[in-house]
Write a protein that holds these residues in place. Structure first.
Motif, PDB file in Angstrom:
ATOM      1  N   LYS A 339     -50.373  20.505  44.241  1.00  0.00           N
ATOM      2  CA  LYS A 339     -50.806  21.400  45.316  1.00  0.00           C
ATOM      3  C   LYS A 339     -49.602  21.937  46.077  1.00  0.00           C
ATOM      4  N   HIS A 340     -48.595  21.057  46.246  1.00  0.00           N
ATOM      5  CA  HIS A 340     -47.417  21.441  47.020  1.00  0.00           C
ATOM      6  C   HIS A 340     -46.497  22.368  46.238  1.00  0.00           C
ATOM      7  N   TYR A 341     -46.209  22.017  44.979  1.00  0.00           N
ATOM      8  CA  TYR A 341     -45.228  22.778  44.208  1.00  0.00           C
ATOM      9  C   TYR A 341     -45.859  23.777  43.241  1.00  0.00           C
ATOM     10  N   GLY A 342     -47.158  23.702  43.059  1.00  0.00           N
ATOM     11  CA  GLY A 342     -47.819  24.570  42.083  1.00  0.00           C
ATOM     12  C   GLY A 342     -47.926  26.013  42.578  1.00  0.00           C
ATOM     13  N   PHE A 343     -48.317  26.892  41.663  1.00  0.00           N
ATOM     14  CA  PHE A 343     -48.416  28.310  41.978  1.00  0.00           C
ATOM     15  C   PHE A 343     -49.860  28.754  41.878  1.00  0.00           C
ATOM     16  N   ARG A 344     -50.202  29.798  42.640  1.00  0.00           N
ATOM     17  CA  ARG A 344     -51.561  30.293  42.643  1.00  0.00           C
ATOM     18  C   ARG A 344     -51.977  30.736  41.253  1.00  0.00           C
ATOM     19  N   ALA A 345     -53.166  30.313  40.855  1.00  0.00           N
ATOM     20  CA  ALA A 345     -53.686  30.732  39.558  1.00  0.00           C
ATOM     21  C   ALA A 345     -53.886  32.244  39.584  1.00  0.00           C
ATOM     22  N   LEU A 346     -53.842  32.841  38.446  1.00  0.00           N
ATOM     23  CA  LEU A 346     -54.064  34.283  38.287  1.00  0.00           C
ATOM     24  C   LEU A 346     -52.952  35.133  38.879  1.00  0.00           C
ATOM     25  N   GLN A 347     -51.889  34.486  39.431  1.00  0.00           N
ATOM     26  CA  GLN A 347     -50.767  35.281  39.924  1.00  0.00           C
ATOM     27  C   GLN A 347     -49.665  35.206  38.875  1.00  0.00           C
ATOM     28  N   VAL A 348     -49.799  36.045  37.867  1.00  0.00           N
ATOM     29  CA  VAL A 348     -48.909  35.986  36.712  1.00  0.00           C
ATOM     30  C   VAL A 348     -47.580  36.654  37.065  1.00  0.00           C
ATOM     31  N   PRO A 349     -46.440  35.969  36.794  1.00  0.00           N
ATOM     32  CA  PRO A 349     -45.156  36.592  37.097  1.00  0.00           C
ATOM     33  C   PRO A 349     -44.867  37.762  36.171  1.00  0.00           C
ATOM     34  N   THR A 350     -44.472  38.887  36.757  1.00  0.00           N
ATOM     35  CA  THR A 350     -44.027  40.027  35.952  1.00  0.00           C
ATOM     36  C   THR A 350     -42.774  40.599  36.603  1.00  0.00           C
ATOM     37  N   LEU A 351     -41.982  41.318  35.820  1.00  0.00           N
ATOM     38  CA  LEU A 351     -40.773  41.903  36.385  1.00  0.00           C
ATOM     39  C   LEU A 351     -41.129  42.945  37.434  1.00  0.00           C
ATOM     40  N   ALA A 352     -42.199  43.691  37.176  1.00  0.00           N
ATOM     41  CA  ALA A 352     -42.588  44.739  38.117  1.00  0.00           C
ATOM     42  C   ALA A 352     -43.222  44.151  39.382  1.00  0.00           C
ATOM     43  N   GLY A 353     -44.057  43.141  39.208  1.00  0.00           N
ATOM     44  CA  GLY A 353     -44.814  42.617  40.335  1.00  0.00           C
ATOM     45  C   GLY A 353     -44.119  41.491  41.077  1.00  0.00           C
ATOM     46  N   GLY A 354     -42.966  41.034  40.574  1.00  0.00           N
ATOM     47  CA  GLY A 354     -42.271  39.920  41.219  1.00  0.00           C
ATOM     48  C   GLY A 354     -42.453  38.655  40.407  1.00  0.00           C
TER      49      GLY A 354
END
Ligand code: DAH
Length: 356
Positions: A339-354
């Motif tokens: 919960k502390h270090y994990g990332f939001r689901a569905l927030q896929v990293p992309t070069l354009a979106g960050g």
């Protein structure tokens, strides 16, 4: 008090009752055992027969009237309460359901995806190989013949001997995929290999299973300048800094010649490492020009082809980027940690979106 007055008073109170409890209290005070109407009923006994007949009929009439009025008021109150509930509990069933996502993306998955995005943008594709390797791909083909001293540094997990005396291993690095790719694909080759690797080691920065990313380029004329440029571009994108200072330090690996370890500048303020600023250095990967023997083991002619390669610890750079102090916690499946270090689901990293 006359019967008419009594009737008028009771009916007035019934009409004014605001809830069922008040209504019930009124019923008791009029029709209950000691109620005003019941008390009058008791006096019938002492009347003359004619008088009693008349008064009895009038009292019964009043009793029915009051009971009727109370019942009517009661159902009116119930209906009003229902109306109010229906109005306040109204839901629009055509609205979309907005459920709260519960899980998080593990930092290893996040960083894996970030790295694939960056190298993908540079024209690299993802290659894979088996976790259980033979001695040839894991060592010999990488210019580490049987008695090579570098083999001892790998703390290898060996399987039991086969009848022919050979032993399979859990791959100690992602480098064997270099050989597999050269043997199966035609140059030019541009691959990265994210994957699991295994060594018999465990402390704050080592776990028996960990992750590496290998990179390999094979072409007719690619050189050290390309390697330096590509790795610098990678660091800029991954650590999200514009001008990181990079240090390419001479080193030694059996499978590259020359070999370099790559450092990036950082600062240590308040015990927290910050990448891309400051005058300290952090080692982030190993690299070099692919050794001619390795190219030959990959079935290619080292007179015609050359290449460069790199290897880095995925978990290690995840720790550096996201300030995670202990590697072992990565693989303990502790939900509080995730919960502390994990990332939001569905927030896929992309070069354009960050990336992060
Ligand atoms: N295989 C090395 C290890 O596990 C890392 C490495 C270093 C890979 C240099 C490479 C390289 O491809 O060129 O320690």
């Amino acid at each position: 008090m006359s019967l008419e007055t009594l009737e008028r008073d009771i009916l007035k109170e019934v009409a004014a009752a605001h809830d069922e409890a008040a209504l019930e209290a009124l019923r008791v005070s009029a029709l209950g055992k000691k109620g005003s109407i019941s008390e009058r009923m008791k006096s019938l006994g002492s009347m003359a027969p004619d008088e009693r007949k008349q008064a009895g009929a009038a009292l019964n009439l009043l009793k029915d009237k009051v009971a009727g009025a109370i019942a009517e008021r009661k159902s009116a109150l119930q209906e009003a309460a229902l109306e109010q509930r229906l109005a306040s509990e109204k839901v629009d069933v055509t609205l979309p359901v907005r459920s709260q996502p519960q899980g998080t993306i593990h930092p290893v998955s996040q960083v894996w995806e970030e790295i694939v995005q960056i190298w993908g943008d540079l024209g690299f594709s993802v290659a894979e190989g088996p976790h259980i390797e033979d001695d040839f791909h894991n060592f010999t083909a990488l210019n580490m013949p049987p008695e090579h001293p570098a083999r001892q540094e790998h703390d290898t997990f060996y399987f039991n001997e086969k009848p022919d005396g050979s032993r399979m291993v859990l791959r100690t690095h992602t480098s064997p995929v270099q050989i597999r790719t050269m043997l199966s694909e035609k140059p030019p080759i541009r691959i990265i290999v994210p994957g699991r690797t295994f060594r018999c080691d465990s402390d704050q920065t080592h776990t028996p299973m960990f992750h590496q990313i290998e990179g390999l380029v094979i072409d007719e004329n690619t050189h050290l300048g390309h390697l330096k440029w590509a790795l610098t571009e990678f660091c800029k994108a991954f650590f999200e800094v514009d001008e990181p200072k990079m240090r390419f330090r001479a080193s030694h690996f059996p499978f590259t010649e020359p070999s370099m370890e790559v450092d990036i500048n950082c600062s240590w303020e308040g015990g927290q490492v910050k990448i891309g600023t400051g005058d300290s250095w952090l080692e982030i990967l190993g690299s070099g020009m692919v050794h001619p023997n390795v190219i030959r083991h990959g079935g290619l002619d080292p007179e015609k082809y050359q290449g460069w390669a790199f290897g880095m610890g995925l978990d290690r750079i995840a720790m550096l980027k996201y300030g995670i102090p202990d590697l072992r916690a990565f693989f303990e499946a502790d939900l509080r940690w995730l919960k502390h270090y994990g990332f939001r689901a569905l927030q896929v990293p992309t070069l354009a979106g960050g990336l992060s």
